[in-house]
Design an enzyme around this catalytic site. Structure first.
Site, PDB file in Angstrom:
ATOM      1  N   ASN A 151     -53.743  13.083  -5.521  1.00  0.00           N
ATOM      2  CA  ASN A 151     -52.350  13.066  -5.068  1.00  0.00           C
ATOM      3  C   ASN A 151     -52.290  13.277  -3.544  1.00  0.00           C
ATOM      4  OD1 ASN A 151     -49.701  13.945  -4.401  1.00  0.00           O
ATOM      5  ND2 ASN A 151     -49.324  14.457  -6.540  1.00  0.00           N
ATOM      6  N   ASP A 182     -53.253  22.417  -9.936  1.00  0.00           N
ATOM      7  CA  ASP A 182     -52.521  21.852 -11.057  1.00  0.00           C
ATOM      8  C   ASP A 182     -51.115  22.415 -10.965  1.00  0.00           C
ATOM      9  OD1 ASP A 182     -52.685  20.036 -13.262  1.00  0.00           O
ATOM     10  OD2 ASP A 182     -52.300  21.736 -14.579  1.00  0.00           O
TER      11      ASP A 182
END
Ligand code: ITT
Length: 184
Positions: free
Chosen positions: A9, A65
């Site tokens: 990401n 996460d």
């Protein structure tokens, strides 16, 4: 200290670089795939990710996460955030909340580091609400539909301001505290 931020990401990587610069820790971004287990908590996913990457020979790295937990949906999408972002997208989440008055939500982030073979973990969260309509072109993921002040979305504010209030910013600050203790 130098850490490799391992994520697919780009948005996360940019935020880590900016936040760590202020802390005097230099980071590089690499994107290598690793097994993300399906689990009930972000912490379990991160712990397993750190172990998997270490088993592949990686060291001195950081993984993240994170997820969006919406009150009226019982915390959904939570640990399923990545899948929901890819499938329903922000428009789909807004549809799920159509006509819902309780728009409370929380972003949560768990980060895990390998530092010379030792695991360091930290978490952070950020409360806010889901807007009626998506707004703004900055940031990434759920940023256009999430607001802390009830007016501007995370996609409409400067990244430094987002980092100062966000789940990731809080996790990084907590991680920095843990690293300081460890290196003392
Ligand atoms: P990596 O696992 O490779 O790091 P990912 O995008 O799959 O990247 P996650 O598994 O942590 O990341 O999934 C979290 C989802 O929540 C993903 O769709 C993100 O875009 C979104 N998300 C996480 N933090 C966010 C933030 O600060 N602003 C907006 N959306 C965010």
């Amino acid at each position: 200290m130098r850490l490799n931020v391992i994520t697919s990401n780009q948005g996360k990587a940019v935020e880590f670089k900016a936040a760590f610069k202020d802390l005097g820790i230099s980071v590089s971004h690499i994107s290598i795939p690793y097994d993300e287990i399906q689990a009930d908590t972000l912490e379990e996913v991160v712990r397993a990710g750190v172990a998997a990457l270490r088993a592949e020979g990686q060291s001195n790295f950081l993984i993240d996460d994170s997820g969006l937990f919406i009150d009226s949906l019982g915390g959904f999408p939570g640990v399923y955030s990545s899948y929901v972002q890819k499938t329903l997208g922000n428009a789909g989440v807004l549809k799920l909340l159509h006509g819902t008055r309780d728009r409370g939500a929380e972003f949560r982030c768990c980060v895990g580091c390998d530092v010379d073979g030792k695991t360091v973990m930290a978490s952070g969260s950020c409360r806010g609400t889901i807007l009626e309509n998506a707004s703004g072109s900055g940031g990434f993921g759920f940023d256009p539909i999430f607001t802390v002040d009830g007016v501007k979305s995370f996609a409409e504010i400067p990244m430094a301001l987002k980092n100062s209030v966000s789940h990731r910013g809080a996790a990084i600050a907590n991680l920095a505290g843990e690293l300081r203790k460890m290196l003392r």
